[in-house]
Design a protein around this motif. Structure first.
Motif, mmCIF file in Angstrom:
data_model
loop_
_atom_site.group_PDB
_atom_site.id
_atom_site.type_symbol
_atom_site.label_atom_id
_atom_site.label_comp_id
_atom_site.label_asym_id
_atom_site.label_seq_id
_atom_site.Cartn_x
_atom_site.Cartn_y
_atom_site.Cartn_z
ATOM 1 N N LEU A 13 0.841 -1.198 0.000
ATOM 2 C CA LEU A 13 0.000 0.000 0.000
ATOM 3 C C LEU A 13 0.881 1.254 0.000
ATOM 4 C CD1 LEU A 13 -2.847 1.132 0.074
ATOM 5 C CD2 LEU A 13 -2.755 1.009 2.570
ATOM 6 N N PHE A 14 1.925 1.264 0.834
ATOM 7 C CA PHE A 14 2.873 2.366 0.866
ATOM 8 C C PHE A 14 3.489 2.565 -0.521
ATOM 9 C CE2 PHE A 14 7.376 3.449 0.849
ATOM 10 C CZ PHE A 14 7.368 4.696 1.446
ATOM 11 N N LEU A 15 3.945 1.485 -1.124
ATOM 12 C CA LEU A 15 4.620 1.549 -2.417
ATOM 13 C C LEU A 15 3.696 2.093 -3.507
ATOM 14 C CD1 LEU A 15 7.455 0.828 -3.349
ATOM 15 C CD2 LEU A 15 6.592 -1.402 -4.036
ATOM 16 N N VAL A 16 2.474 1.616 -3.556
ATOM 17 C CA VAL A 16 1.519 2.066 -4.568
ATOM 18 C C VAL A 16 1.197 3.548 -4.373
ATOM 19 C CG1 VAL A 16 -0.893 1.839 -5.344
ATOM 20 C CG2 VAL A 16 0.538 -0.194 -5.047
ATOM 21 N N LYS A 17 0.926 3.945 -3.129
ATOM 22 C CA LYS A 17 0.613 5.351 -2.857
ATOM 23 C C LYS A 17 1.798 6.253 -3.203
ATOM 24 C CE LYS A 17 -1.644 6.221 1.029
ATOM 25 N NZ LYS A 17 -2.025 6.124 2.467
ATOM 26 N N PHE A 18 3.001 5.836 -2.829
ATOM 27 C CA PHE A 18 4.200 6.621 -3.114
ATOM 28 C C PHE A 18 4.378 6.799 -4.619
ATOM 29 C CE2 PHE A 18 8.641 7.129 -4.200
ATOM 30 C CZ PHE A 18 9.056 8.130 -3.331
ATOM 31 N N ILE A 19 4.336 5.693 -5.358
ATOM 32 C CA ILE A 19 4.573 5.741 -6.805
ATOM 33 C C ILE A 19 3.503 6.573 -7.510
ATOM 34 C CG2 ILE A 19 4.594 4.328 -8.902
ATOM 35 C CD1 ILE A 19 6.051 2.165 -7.203
ATOM 36 N N LEU A 20 2.239 6.379 -7.131
ATOM 37 C CA LEU A 20 1.164 7.145 -7.773
ATOM 38 C C LEU A 20 1.304 8.639 -7.515
ATOM 39 C CD1 LEU A 20 -1.989 4.885 -7.283
ATOM 40 C CD2 LEU A 20 -0.819 5.461 -9.424
ATOM 41 N N PHE A 21 1.513 9.015 -6.264
ATOM 42 C CA PHE A 21 1.667 10.431 -5.922
ATOM 43 C C PHE A 21 2.855 11.022 -6.671
ATOM 44 C CE2 PHE A 21 2.820 14.180 -3.556
ATOM 45 C CZ PHE A 21 1.630 14.658 -3.034
ATOM 46 N N TYR A 22 3.982 10.308 -6.628
ATOM 47 C CA TYR A 22 5.201 10.794 -7.268
ATOM 48 C C TYR A 22 5.000 10.959 -8.778
ATOM 49 C CZ TYR A 22 10.103 11.381 -8.419
ATOM 50 O OH TYR A 22 11.282 11.888 -8.884
ATOM 51 N N LEU A 23 4.413 9.974 -9.416
ATOM 52 C CA LEU A 23 4.195 10.052 -10.867
ATOM 53 C C LEU A 23 3.232 11.176 -11.238
ATOM 54 C CD1 LEU A 23 4.019 6.298 -11.961
ATOM 55 C CD2 LEU A 23 5.825 7.968 -12.469
ATOM 56 N N VAL A 24 2.136 11.296 -10.522
ATOM 57 C CA VAL A 24 1.146 12.325 -10.836
ATOM 58 C C VAL A 24 1.766 13.718 -10.705
ATOM 59 C CG1 VAL A 24 -0.988 13.430 -10.019
ATOM 60 C CG2 VAL A 24 -0.902 10.952 -10.344
ATOM 61 N N PHE A 25 2.428 13.979 -9.593
ATOM 62 C CA PHE A 25 2.975 15.321 -9.388
ATOM 63 C C PHE A 25 4.213 15.592 -10.246
ATOM 64 C CE2 PHE A 25 -0.054 15.283 -6.040
ATOM 65 C CZ PHE A 25 -0.485 16.600 -5.997
ATOM 66 N N THR A 26 4.965 14.574 -10.570
ATOM 67 C CA THR A 26 6.086 14.753 -11.495
ATOM 68 C C THR A 26 5.562 15.080 -12.887
ATOM 69 O OG1 THR A 26 7.534 13.308 -10.215
ATOM 70 C CG2 THR A 26 8.114 13.639 -12.526
ATOM 71 N N LEU A 27 4.504 14.405 -13.305
ATOM 72 C CA LEU A 27 3.906 14.697 -14.612
ATOM 73 C C LEU A 27 3.314 16.100 -14.653
ATOM 74 C CD1 LEU A 27 2.249 11.264 -15.482
ATOM 75 C CD2 LEU A 27 4.231 12.336 -16.605
ATOM 76 N N ILE A 28 2.661 16.520 -13.581
ATOM 77 C CA ILE A 28 2.122 17.884 -13.509
ATOM 78 C C ILE A 28 3.260 18.893 -13.619
ATOM 79 C CG2 ILE A 28 1.033 19.584 -11.970
ATOM 80 C CD1 ILE A 28 -0.715 17.213 -10.921
ATOM 81 N N TYR A 29 4.341 18.632 -12.894
ATOM 82 C CA TYR A 29 5.489 19.536 -12.930
ATOM 83 C C TYR A 29 6.120 19.557 -14.324
ATOM 84 C CZ TYR A 29 9.904 21.758 -11.655
ATOM 85 O OH TYR A 29 10.986 22.592 -11.597
ATOM 86 N N LYS A 30 6.268 18.390 -14.943
ATOM 87 C CA LYS A 30 6.829 18.332 -16.301
ATOM 88 C C LYS A 30 5.925 19.061 -17.296
ATOM 89 C CE LYS A 30 10.479 16.023 -15.300
ATOM 90 N NZ LYS A 30 11.710 16.742 -15.125
ATOM 91 N N PHE A 31 4.618 18.927 -17.134
ATOM 92 C CA PHE A 31 3.682 19.658 -17.985
ATOM 93 C C PHE A 31 3.881 21.163 -17.814
ATOM 94 C CE2 PHE A 31 -0.493 21.684 -18.633
ATOM 95 C CZ PHE A 31 -0.702 21.356 -19.962
ATOM 96 N N TYR A 32 4.046 21.603 -16.585
ATOM 97 C CA TYR A 32 4.325 23.018 -16.296
ATOM 98 C C TYR A 32 5.615 23.452 -16.992
ATOM 99 C CZ TYR A 32 6.270 26.948 -13.682
ATOM 100 O OH TYR A 32 6.870 28.134 -13.331
ATOM 101 N N LEU A 33 6.675 22.666 -16.854
ATOM 102 C CA LEU A 33 7.970 23.009 -17.448
ATOM 103 C C LEU A 33 7.927 23.043 -18.972
ATOM 104 C CD1 LEU A 33 10.511 21.053 -15.221
ATOM 105 C CD2 LEU A 33 10.043 23.517 -15.215
#
Length: 183
Positions: A13-33
């Motif tokens: 559960l920790f791993l799934v939550k970590f990866i999902l949060f990280y991917l979503v916010f990294t993609l948002i940041y990359k979209f911004y950049l």
């Protein structure tokens, strides 16, 4: 297999939550950049903000500092007492570190309000400390240019990641759902 998954459910559960949060916010940041063209030397607004706040911090402490847009690349030059000492690029704005910090906290989430407030407070702290880190690095480069690599690659990254690690420890011990189980 099912027994193993059930036995280690908190970890997965920790791993799934970590990866999902990280991917979503990294993609948002990359979209911004992606809104900024580095080939045309365009600097994103967050990096520009960090550059200006770094200058303001140094000026506040009575130092002579000017920030100028770099002519040849997507960055800002830091001129400290008229000497070009450093450049502030996108990687200096701490957003990637903040995403990593927030992902870990979210993965060990507790109540929404506590999680949200801790991420907000911790992110603001990391962001502000990063500005002080760049200001101190500038002073260090001015006074000790022979230690440039050591200061930039070891001392100051340890400073910012050390704070992130300390915040993670506080989160897990004091606020996360895992802290609640032990009581």
């Amino acid at each position: 297999m099912k027994n193993t998954i059930n036995q280690h459910k908190p970890f997965f559960l920790f791993l799934v939550k970590f990866i999902l949060f990280y991917l979503v916010f990294t993609l948002i940041y990359k979209f911004y950049l992606n809104q900024f063209n580095a080939e045309k030397n365009e600097v994103d607004g967050i990096t520009e903000f960090v550059a200006n706040k770094t200058k303001n911090t140094l000026v506040f402490f009575g130092k002579d500092c000017v920030i100028k847009k770099h002519e040849l690349e997507a960055s800002y030059k830091v001129l400290y007492y008229d000497k070009y000492l450093a450049r502030i690029i996108e990687g200096c704005n701490a957003i990637s570190v903040i995403i990593l910090f927030a992902s870990f906290v979210f993965a060990f989430s507790a109540k929404f309000k506590n999680t949200f407030l801790f991420i907000l407070f911790g992110s603001a702290l990391v962001f502000q400390l990063n500005i002080f880190r760049i200001a101190l690095l500038t002073v260090g480069l001015y006074k000790y240019p022979e230690y440039k690599e050591f200061l930039h690659n070891i001392v100051f990254p340890v400073m910012i990641y050390g704070v992130v690690f300390a915040l993670w420890i506080v989160w897990v011990i004091k606020f996360s759902t895992y802290a609640k189980r032990d009581k």
